[in-house]
Design a protein around this motif. Sequence first.
Motif, short mmCIF file in Angstrom:
data_model
loop_
_atom_site.label_atom_id
_atom_site.label_comp_id
_atom_site.label_asym_id
_atom_site.label_seq_id
_atom_site.Cartn_x
_atom_site.Cartn_y
_atom_site.Cartn_z
N VAL A 274 7.43 -15.55 17.14
CA VAL A 274 6.10 -15.90 16.67
C VAL A 274 5.10 -15.61 17.77
O VAL A 274 5.19 -16.17 18.86
CB VAL A 274 6.02 -17.38 16.27
CG1 VAL A 274 4.66 -17.70 15.69
CG2 VAL A 274 7.11 -17.71 15.27
N SER A 275 4.18 -14.73 17.52
CA SER A 275 3.19 -14.37 18.54
C SER A 275 2.13 -15.45 18.66
O SER A 275 2.01 -16.30 17.78
CB SER A 275 2.53 -13.05 18.16
OG SER A 275 1.46 -13.29 17.26
N PRO A 276 1.37 -15.43 19.73
CA PRO A 276 0.32 -16.43 19.93
C PRO A 276 -0.70 -16.44 18.79
O PRO A 276 -1.38 -17.43 18.58
CB PRO A 276 -0.33 -16.01 21.24
CG PRO A 276 0.75 -15.31 21.97
CD PRO A 276 1.52 -14.58 20.91
N GLY B 220 0.12 -16.39 15.80
CA GLY B 220 0.75 -17.04 14.67
C GLY B 220 1.49 -16.09 13.75
O GLY B 220 2.04 -16.49 12.73
N ARG C 30 -1.64 -9.29 26.54
CA ARG C 30 -0.64 -8.22 26.71
C ARG C 30 0.63 -8.77 27.35
O ARG C 30 0.61 -9.78 28.03
CB ARG C 30 -1.22 -7.10 27.57
CG ARG C 30 -1.82 -5.99 26.74
CD ARG C 30 -2.28 -4.87 27.64
NE ARG C 30 -3.53 -5.23 28.27
CZ ARG C 30 -4.71 -4.69 27.93
NH1 ARG C 30 -4.78 -3.78 27.00
NH2 ARG C 30 -5.82 -5.05 28.54
N TYR D 113 3.66 -20.96 33.68
CA TYR D 113 4.80 -21.71 33.12
C TYR D 113 5.69 -20.75 32.35
O TYR D 113 5.36 -19.57 32.22
CB TYR D 113 4.30 -22.83 32.19
CG TYR D 113 3.59 -22.34 30.96
CD1 TYR D 113 4.27 -22.23 29.75
CD2 TYR D 113 2.25 -21.98 30.98
CE1 TYR D 113 3.62 -21.77 28.61
CE2 TYR D 113 1.59 -21.54 29.85
CZ TYR D 113 2.29 -21.44 28.66
OH TYR D 113 1.66 -20.98 27.54
N GLU E 216 10.23 -16.60 27.90
CA GLU E 216 8.94 -15.95 28.11
C GLU E 216 8.20 -16.63 29.25
O GLU E 216 8.18 -17.86 29.35
CB GLU E 216 8.10 -16.01 26.83
CG GLU E 216 8.76 -15.37 25.62
CD GLU E 216 8.91 -13.86 25.74
OE1 GLU E 216 7.94 -13.20 26.17
OE2 GLU E 216 10.00 -13.34 25.43
N PHE E 217 7.59 -15.81 30.09
CA PHE E 217 6.76 -16.34 31.16
C PHE E 217 5.31 -16.16 30.79
O PHE E 217 4.94 -15.15 30.19
CB PHE E 217 7.06 -15.60 32.47
CG PHE E 217 8.44 -15.84 32.98
CD1 PHE E 217 8.71 -16.91 33.83
CD2 PHE E 217 9.48 -15.01 32.60
CE1 PHE E 217 9.99 -17.14 34.29
CE2 PHE E 217 10.77 -15.25 33.06
CZ PHE E 217 11.02 -16.31 33.90
N PHE E 218 4.47 -17.14 31.15
CA PHE E 218 3.06 -17.06 30.82
C PHE E 218 2.21 -17.22 32.07
O PHE E 218 2.52 -18.02 32.95
CB PHE E 218 2.69 -18.14 29.81
CG PHE E 218 3.34 -17.94 28.48
CD1 PHE E 218 2.71 -17.20 27.48
CD2 PHE E 218 4.60 -18.44 28.24
CE1 PHE E 218 3.33 -17.00 26.26
CE2 PHE E 218 5.23 -18.24 27.01
CZ PHE E 218 4.59 -17.51 26.03
N ASN F 127 3.86 -12.71 29.81
CA ASN F 127 2.74 -12.67 28.87
C ASN F 127 1.46 -13.13 29.53
O ASN F 127 1.41 -14.18 30.15
CB ASN F 127 3.04 -13.61 27.69
CG ASN F 127 4.31 -13.23 26.96
OD1 ASN F 127 4.32 -12.32 26.15
ND2 ASN F 127 5.40 -13.92 27.27
N CYS F 128 0.42 -12.37 29.35
CA CYS F 128 -0.86 -12.76 29.93
C CYS F 128 -1.63 -13.64 28.96
O CYS F 128 -1.88 -13.25 27.82
CB CYS F 128 -1.68 -11.51 30.27
SG CYS F 128 -3.27 -11.94 31.01
N VAL F 129 -2.02 -14.83 29.43
CA VAL F 129 -2.76 -15.75 28.55
C VAL F 129 -4.21 -15.30 28.42
O VAL F 129 -4.96 -15.83 27.60
CB VAL F 129 -2.72 -17.21 29.06
CG1 VAL F 129 -1.30 -17.73 29.08
CG2 VAL F 129 -3.36 -17.33 30.42
N GLY F 130 -4.62 -14.34 29.27
CA GLY F 130 -5.98 -13.83 29.20
C GLY F 130 -6.11 -12.76 28.13
O GLY F 130 -6.72 -12.97 27.08
N LEU G 69 -6.52 -20.84 29.91
CA LEU G 69 -6.83 -19.75 30.82
C LEU G 69 -6.87 -20.20 32.27
O LEU G 69 -6.62 -19.43 33.19
CB LEU G 69 -8.18 -19.13 30.45
CG LEU G 69 -8.14 -18.16 29.28
CD1 LEU G 69 -9.53 -17.72 28.88
CD2 LEU G 69 -7.28 -16.95 29.64
#
Lengths: 131, 131
Positions: B61-63, B65, B87, A113, B117-119, B81-84, A53
């Motif tokens: 494969v989604s975060p 799994g 979404r 990233y 994919e961007f995070f 993609n939001c790591v928080g 995060l």
Amino acid sequence: MSVRRTNSQKQILSLLKQLQGEINAQDLYVKLRERGETLGLATVYRGLKALKLEGTIQERVSPTGESFYSLISKDHQHHLNCVGCGRSLSLDICPIEQQLIELCQAKNFQIFYHTLEFFGLCHACQNQQPN
Amino acid sequence: MSVRRTNSQKQILSLLKQLQGEINAQDLYVKLRERGETLGLATVYRGLKALKLEGTIQERVSPTGESFYSLISKDHQHHLNCVGCGRSLSLDICPIEQQLIELCQAKNFQIFYHTLEFFGLCHACQNQQPN
DNA sequence: TATTATAATGATAATCATTACAACATAAAG
DNA sequence: CTTTATGTTGTAATGATTATCATTATAATA
């Protein structure tokens, strides 16, 4: 804002720096225990989540559903992944221009990233019957 | 070579075409049962695997799994993609040139598709405490 | 068509990474 | 020194996917 870095987070970061590569949570846990640390597996997962995060580490979910973690670095790598045997080959090129990243930022997104992965069949898997 | 298409594979393909989007294995199973098909969950997984090896469908494969399946199409999409909150926002650009794909083929890899994919953090998640 | 070999299927149990939970420890604040 | 919030631990629960195995369908052959 809270850049409180707990002890377990420090240990995780320290190991990731030493590794200079990606590792899954379970192996990370084992390696830390081998170092003599006494933290639990749940704490490792929590620490990884917090670091993710913060934008300090990145996560890659493998086709088996397992997550691999590594420091975010400029000289990252992308891969050719075989849908047959599951093996992957590293690429040393990245076509993502700074310009494109800025376009994403423009959408109010703060980019940490990116991942770029190709999927298909490796040479070996092309020349054999499935199953 | 064996382009044998089993009945269950036909049903899976038929539903994926109708959907025009991605779906996970369990939901796919439920939808097929709702259609009146009598196939089992294990067969759905087997069919998806076979279609993936053929290069007909792609897997993401989604975060969490979990895997999501969809037809491979020219007008694919990439995401922020939001790591928080987890979404993701669709992008309508793809910087992967044919030239790059040919480079991969040159490595004896037969490319079916790619993912980019961007995070990072979405606007909402940037302005709030973690946890 | 009858027979045999091979592949597909379905129900259920096993697997395995991850998360939830509850009890305990630590640290910060008053 | 209490109070309060946060971190940590071990373990149980979760949930998607895979393995197993007996059964059934399909294809190949006589």
